[in-house]
Write an enzyme that holds these catalytic residues in place. Structure first.
Site, PDB file in Angstrom:
ATOM      1  CD  GLU A 202      -3.482  35.026 -14.977  1.00 57.47           C
ATOM      2  OE1 GLU A 202      -4.101  34.661 -15.987  1.00 57.47           O
ATOM      3  OE2 GLU A 202      -2.312  34.681 -14.723  1.00 57.47           O
ATOM      4  CB  ALA A 318      -3.236  33.784 -37.576  1.00 56.36           C
ATOM      5  CG  HIS A 442      -8.529  66.980 -36.264  1.00 59.83           C
ATOM      6  ND1 HIS A 442      -8.276  66.535 -34.988  1.00 59.83           N
ATOM      7  CD2 HIS A 442      -9.551  67.874 -36.174  1.00 59.83           C
ATOM      8  CE1 HIS A 442      -9.098  67.157 -34.145  1.00 59.83           C
ATOM      9  NE2 HIS A 442      -9.879  67.961 -34.834  1.00 59.83           N
TER      10      HIS A 442
HETATM   11  P1  NAD Z   1      -2.333  32.862 -22.725  1.00 58.38           P
HETATM   12  O1  NAD Z   1      -0.954  32.400 -22.571  1.00 58.38           O
HETATM   13  O2  NAD Z   1      -2.618  34.118 -23.437  1.00 58.38           O
HETATM   14  O3  NAD Z   1      -3.028  33.002 -21.296  1.00 58.38           O
HETATM   15  C1  NAD Z   1      -3.077  31.954 -20.397  1.00 58.38           C
HETATM   16  C2  NAD Z   1      -3.279  32.540 -19.024  1.00 58.38           C
HETATM   17  O4  NAD Z   1      -3.590  31.499 -18.132  1.00 58.38           O
HETATM   18  C3  NAD Z   1      -2.069  33.270 -18.480  1.00 58.38           C
HETATM   19  O5  NAD Z   1      -2.488  34.512 -18.010  1.00 58.38           O
HETATM   20  C4  NAD Z   1      -1.596  32.354 -17.366  1.00 58.38           C
HETATM   21  O6  NAD Z   1      -0.963  33.050 -16.307  1.00 58.38           O
HETATM   22  C5  NAD Z   1      -2.897  31.747 -16.920  1.00 58.38           C
HETATM   23  N1  NAD Z   1      -2.794  30.453 -16.221  1.00 58.38           N
HETATM   24  C6  NAD Z   1      -1.971  29.423 -16.483  1.00 58.38           C
HETATM   25  N2  NAD Z   1      -2.221  28.400 -15.644  1.00 58.38           N
HETATM   26  C7  NAD Z   1      -3.241  28.800 -14.861  1.00 58.38           C
HETATM   27  C8  NAD Z   1      -3.964  28.191 -13.788  1.00 58.38           C
HETATM   28  N3  NAD Z   1      -3.677  26.961 -13.380  1.00 58.38           N
HETATM   29  N4  NAD Z   1      -4.953  28.898 -13.192  1.00 58.38           N
HETATM   30  C9  NAD Z   1      -5.239  30.168 -13.609  1.00 58.38           C
HETATM   31  N5  NAD Z   1      -4.588  30.778 -14.581  1.00 58.38           N
HETATM   32  C10 NAD Z   1      -3.614  30.102 -15.222  1.00 58.38           C
HETATM   33  O7  NAD Z   1      -3.102  31.615 -23.382  1.00 58.38           O
HETATM   34  P2  NAD Z   1      -4.557  31.519 -24.028  1.00 58.38           P
HETATM   35  O8  NAD Z   1      -5.420  32.635 -23.603  1.00 58.38           O
HETATM   36  O9  NAD Z   1      -5.005  30.124 -23.733  1.00 58.38           O
HETATM   37  O10 NAD Z   1      -4.245  31.640 -25.544  1.00 58.38           O
HETATM   38  C11 NAD Z   1      -3.313  30.754 -26.151  1.00 58.38           C
HETATM   39  C12 NAD Z   1      -2.575  31.414 -27.270  1.00 58.38           C
HETATM   40  O11 NAD Z   1      -3.457  31.589 -28.356  1.00 58.38           O
HETATM   41  C13 NAD Z   1      -2.064  32.814 -26.924  1.00 58.38           C
HETATM   42  O12 NAD Z   1      -0.780  32.798 -26.398  1.00 58.38           O
HETATM   43  C14 NAD Z   1      -2.092  33.490 -28.262  1.00 58.38           C
HETATM   44  O13 NAD Z   1      -0.853  33.297 -28.877  1.00 58.38           O
HETATM   45  C15 NAD Z   1      -3.158  32.759 -29.041  1.00 58.38           C
HETATM   46  N6  NAD Z   1      -4.372  33.605 -29.153  1.00 58.38           N
HETATM   47  C16 NAD Z   1      -4.256  34.811 -29.755  1.00 58.38           C
HETATM   48  C17 NAD Z   1      -5.370  35.606 -29.862  1.00 58.38           C
HETATM   49  C18 NAD Z   1      -5.251  36.921 -30.550  1.00 58.38           C
HETATM   50  O14 NAD Z   1      -4.284  37.113 -31.287  1.00 58.38           O
HETATM   51  N7  NAD Z   1      -6.158  37.840 -30.321  1.00 58.38           N
HETATM   52  C19 NAD Z   1      -6.577  35.208 -29.319  1.00 58.38           C
HETATM   53  C20 NAD Z   1      -6.648  33.987 -28.704  1.00 58.38           C
HETATM   54  C21 NAD Z   1      -5.531  33.179 -28.625  1.00 58.38           C
END
Ligand code: NAD
Length: 471
Positions: A202, A318, A442
């Site tokens: 990350e 969604a 509870h």
């Molecule tokens: P995200 O924005 O949640 O996370 C991306 C991560 O990658 C961040 O922590 C960022 O700091 C990191 N990052 C960026 N560039 C990087 C690099 N070069 N090296 C290492 N880390 C890097 O995006 P996601 O996980 O791809 O998901 C995309 C979107 O899909 C989310 O924003 C969300 O809206 C949606 N999603 C939602 C759910 C859910 O509701 N449970 C699940 C999956 C995806």
């Protein structure tokens, strides 16, 4: 040659935003056309997103539950994973929803067009190898696609995005997850449970950047036991396809600058799917990030064209898309509606889950807004102890002057279900006292919300808050 279509409303994109809009439009009596490139509606969420990932996360949860049963004197053998059967189960779940969506699309009398559509002017969409659709009003709901980083564009099948990770082609011995966000942590959890040694890299100093650190802490502690390693403040500078996998070069404070992983999953965010839609021909403006600009009714710069869901801006969720879709259709139907939710809940379906709604403390700090908070640790919850899950936390954020509830966050199993109480309370303008005075059953985890509310008034039964002595 496909026959051209004249329609009152056309929805471009059949995901949870698009189909919710099309269904409501048809229910309100508007002649409706739904265009989607995929043969069946459902979009990313159903085919390569929420639904398949949650099916796999359920499998992961079963594996964990079997393991954790040892604490209750029950032991099972090592899990045997039949990948083909797991894949088939996931596909059957998608298939079930597909059939239902096809059925209700047909029953509603919606004209369903399969193919890629693009605007050719402000009132016409041309479908590739298909008809021209002339519309009075259009709703653009084309969603988003995984963001790509040039470093990883080396044309290797060993480098996955979320779609390829969901295919379950193999359980790699080692998996590098790039990005500690929603997708990285959810899919990392799946593969870790299936047996992969998972490393997460990350870029920023913490997992799930932007999420309240009090909620992330218990998850991070648990993930440390599930993942081989979590590399924060670290960047991948180079990847190379080698015989045994992908050789990855890191930049950061690590001992090993180069490591080989069997597979690499890139999950660094998603970007709006606005390319090749002919938006310029329809006078629909997009911002620098590619999102379609809309007003509070989700109307674009072309008054006859609306945009909803991922393509219209964050958060890319969604349920936000479905609500926006329905709002846009109500506006088209002449109802005086605007987009004004008090809370859009978010859930990360890891183990433990993280969920929140409304304003959390980290965000309040950024805004310079004074808030009062209470944290109820699940170790004091009867229900949590019976589940063997005392690692959770429930956090409430209120206005210190009015006691008005501003936000609720939870980390713990089932947090995604529990957060709905918070959404209703926030929408109804509840105070912490209202929540504390509502009788919660509870022993349940919902009591963690009412007890956190009690804590704000120094009255929680299971947490002792020392008060000044009355002389
Ligand atoms: P995200 O924005 O949640 O996370 C991306 C991560 O990658 C961040 O922590 C960022 O700091 C990191 N990052 C960026 N560039 C990087 C690099 N070069 N090296 C290492 N880390 C890097 O995006 P996601 O996980 O791809 O998901 C995309 C979107 O899909 C989310 O924003 C969300 O809206 C949606 N999603 C939602 C759910 C859910 O509701 N449970 C699940 C999956 C995806």
């Amino acid at each position: 040659m496909a026959q051209n279509i004249d329609t009152r409303i056309v929805v471009l994109g059949g995901g949870p935003g698009g189909y919710a809009a099309a269904f409501l439009a048809a229910d309100l009596g508007m002649p409706t056309t739904l265009i989607d490139a995929a043969p069946k509606p459902g979009g990313t969420c159903l085919h390569v997103g929420c639904i398949p990932s949650k099916a796999l996360l359920h499998a992961a949860q079963v594996i964990h539950a079997a393991h954790d049963a040892a604490a209750f004197g029950i032991t099972f053998g090592e899990p045997k994973i039949d990948l083909a059967a797991l894949r088939a189960k996931k596909e059957s779940i998608i298939g079930m929803h597909n059939s239902h969506l096809m059925d209700v699309t047909k029953k509603r009398g919606i004209t369903h067009v399969v193919g890629r559509g693009a605007f050719i002017d402000g009132s016409t969409i041309q479908v590739e190898n298909g008809p021209k659709v002339r519309f009075q009003t259009a709703v653009v709901a084309t969603g988003s696609v995984p963001a790509k980083l040039p470093t990883f564009e080396i044309g290797s099948k060993k480098i996955w995005d979320s779609t390829s990770a969901l295919e379950l082609e193999t359980v790699p011995k080692t998996l590098l997850v790039v990005g500690g966000g929603y997708i990285g942590l959810e899919m990392g959890s799946v593969y870790a449970a299936l047996g992969s040694k998972v490393t997460v890299v990350e870029l920023t100093p913490g997992l799930l950047p932007g999420v309240d650190p009090d909620l992330v802490r218990p998850l991070q502690a648990k993930l440390k036991t599930q993942f081989t390693s979590i590399l924060l403040n670290t960047k991948v500078t180079k990847v190379e396809d080698v015989k045994d996998g992908v050789k990855v070069t890191f930049e950061g404070e690590l001992a090993e600058k180069e490591q080989v992983f069997e597979r690499v999953l890139v999950a660094v965010g998603r970007r709006p799917a606005t390319a090749n839609l002919g938006l310029d021909k329809a006078d629909v403006k997009v911002d620098a990030k590619g999102f379609i600009g809309t007003d509070e009714q989700r109307r674009t710069s072309n008054a006859n064209i609306f945009a909803i869901g991922d393509v219209a801006g964050e958060p890319m969720l969604a349920h936000k898309a479905s609500h926006e879709g329905k709002l846009a259709v109500q506006v088209i139907n002449g109802e005086p509606m605007v987009w004004d939710p008090r809370a859009i809940p978010a859930v990360v379906f890891t183990d433990p889950e993280i969920a929140w709604a409304g304003l959390m403390e980290n965000e309040a700090k950024k805004q310079g807004r004074e808030v009062k908070t209470a944290k109820f640790h699940w170790a004091a919850s009867g229900r949590a102890t019976t589940l063997g899950r005392t690692d959770g936390v429930t956090k409430l954020v209120v206005d210190p002057k009015t006691d008005l509830l501003l936000g609720v966050g939870l980390c713990g199993p089932g947090a995604g279900e529990l957060v709905s109480e918070a959404v209703v309370a926030l929408e109804m303008g509840a105070t912490a006292k209202d929540i504390a005075m509502s009788i919660h059953p509870h022993p349940t985890l919902t009591e963690t919300i009412s007890e956190a509310a009690e804590m704000l008034h120094g009255l929680s039964s299971h947490i002792y808050v020392r008060k000044p002595k009355v002389l």
